[in-house]
Design a protein around this motif. Structure first.
Motif, PDB file in Angstrom:
ATOM      1  N   ARG A 213      11.504   9.320  -2.793  1.00 19.12           N
ATOM      2  CA  ARG A 213      10.537   8.605  -1.966  1.00 19.12           C
ATOM      3  C   ARG A 213      10.754   7.090  -2.038  1.00 19.12           C
ATOM      4  NH1 ARG A 213       4.740  11.003  -2.892  1.00 19.12           N
ATOM      5  NH2 ARG A 213       4.336   9.754  -1.049  1.00 19.12           N
TER       6      ARG A 213
ATOM      7  N   TRP B  24       2.334   1.702  -3.442  1.00 17.13           N
ATOM      8  CA  TRP B  24       1.322   2.183  -4.374  1.00 17.13           C
ATOM      9  C   TRP B  24       1.090   3.686  -4.192  1.00 17.13           C
ATOM     10  CZ3 TRP B  24      -0.746   1.294  -8.776  1.00 17.13           C
ATOM     11  CH2 TRP B  24      -1.894   1.957  -9.158  1.00 17.13           C
ATOM     12  N   LYS B  25       1.031   4.153  -2.947  1.00 13.38           N
ATOM     13  CA  LYS B  25       0.827   5.582  -2.683  1.00 13.38           C
ATOM     14  C   LYS B  25       1.997   6.410  -3.215  1.00 13.38           C
ATOM     15  CE  LYS B  25      -2.087   4.977   1.343  1.00 13.38           C
ATOM     16  NZ  LYS B  25      -2.194   5.042   2.801  1.00 13.38           N
TER      17      LYS B  25
ATOM     18  N   SER C 258       1.607   6.552  -7.053  1.00 15.63           N
ATOM     19  CA  SER C 258       0.429   7.285  -7.526  1.00 15.63           C
ATOM     20  C   SER C 258       0.448   8.768  -7.164  1.00 15.63           C
ATOM     21  CB  SER C 258      -0.845   6.640  -6.991  1.00 15.63           C
ATOM     22  OG  SER C 258      -0.881   6.697  -5.591  1.00 15.63           O
ATOM     23  N   SER C 259       1.221   9.155  -6.162  1.00 11.15           N
ATOM     24  CA  SER C 259       1.173  10.550  -5.715  1.00 11.15           C
ATOM     25  C   SER C 259       2.417  11.364  -6.059  1.00 11.15           C
ATOM     26  CB  SER C 259       0.929  10.605  -4.207  1.00 11.15           C
ATOM     27  OG  SER C 259       2.044  10.065  -3.518  1.00 11.15           O
TER      28      SER C 259
ATOM     29  N   ASN D 190       0.831  -1.205   0.000  1.00  6.63           N
ATOM     30  CA  ASN D 190       0.000   0.000   0.000  1.00  6.63           C
ATOM     31  C   ASN D 190       0.865   1.253   0.000  1.00  6.63           C
ATOM     32  OD1 ASN D 190      -2.412  -1.385  -0.011  1.00  6.63           O
ATOM     33  ND2 ASN D 190      -2.592  -1.396   2.213  1.00  6.63           N
ATOM     34  N   GLN D 191       1.912   1.242   0.810  1.00  9.86           N
ATOM     35  CA  GLN D 191       2.828   2.378   0.868  1.00  9.86           C
ATOM     36  C   GLN D 191       3.497   2.598  -0.487  1.00  9.86           C
ATOM     37  OE1 GLN D 191       5.921   1.855   3.754  1.00  9.86           O
ATOM     38  NE2 GLN D 191       6.731   3.908   3.493  1.00  9.86           N
TER      39      GLN D 191
END
Length: 81
Positions: A22, A7-8, A11-12, A4-5
């Protein structure tokens, strides 16, 4: 959780340099587990491809393929002790 981390992050992120920073932070936080470490290098390889930087692609490609053998070796040494 790590997926999830990741993916964020993908996507961001607005720029490739932000994405790379990041992803490097994600790598530093998650390199103790083989799957998240492998995904971190795969993502860094993808980022290098997106930037079209051959040296980074070769480096991350090599590191990506080395993750599983290195973790296997380390676990073997821990098991033998």
């Amino acid at each position: 959780m790590a997926l999830n981390q990741l993916w964020k992050i993908w996507s961001s992120s607005s720029s490739t340099s932000d994405l790379e920073q990041r992803l490097l932070l994600f790598h530093a936080q998650n390199n103790q587990h083989v799957v998240s470490h492998w995904l971190a290098h795969a993502s860094l390889f993808g980022c290098a491809c997106k930037q079209r930087q051959v040296k980074k692609m070769l480096t991350q490609g090599w590191l990506w393929t080395a993750v599983i053998p290195v973790h296997t070796r380390n676990n073997l040494f821990r098991w033998r002790k």
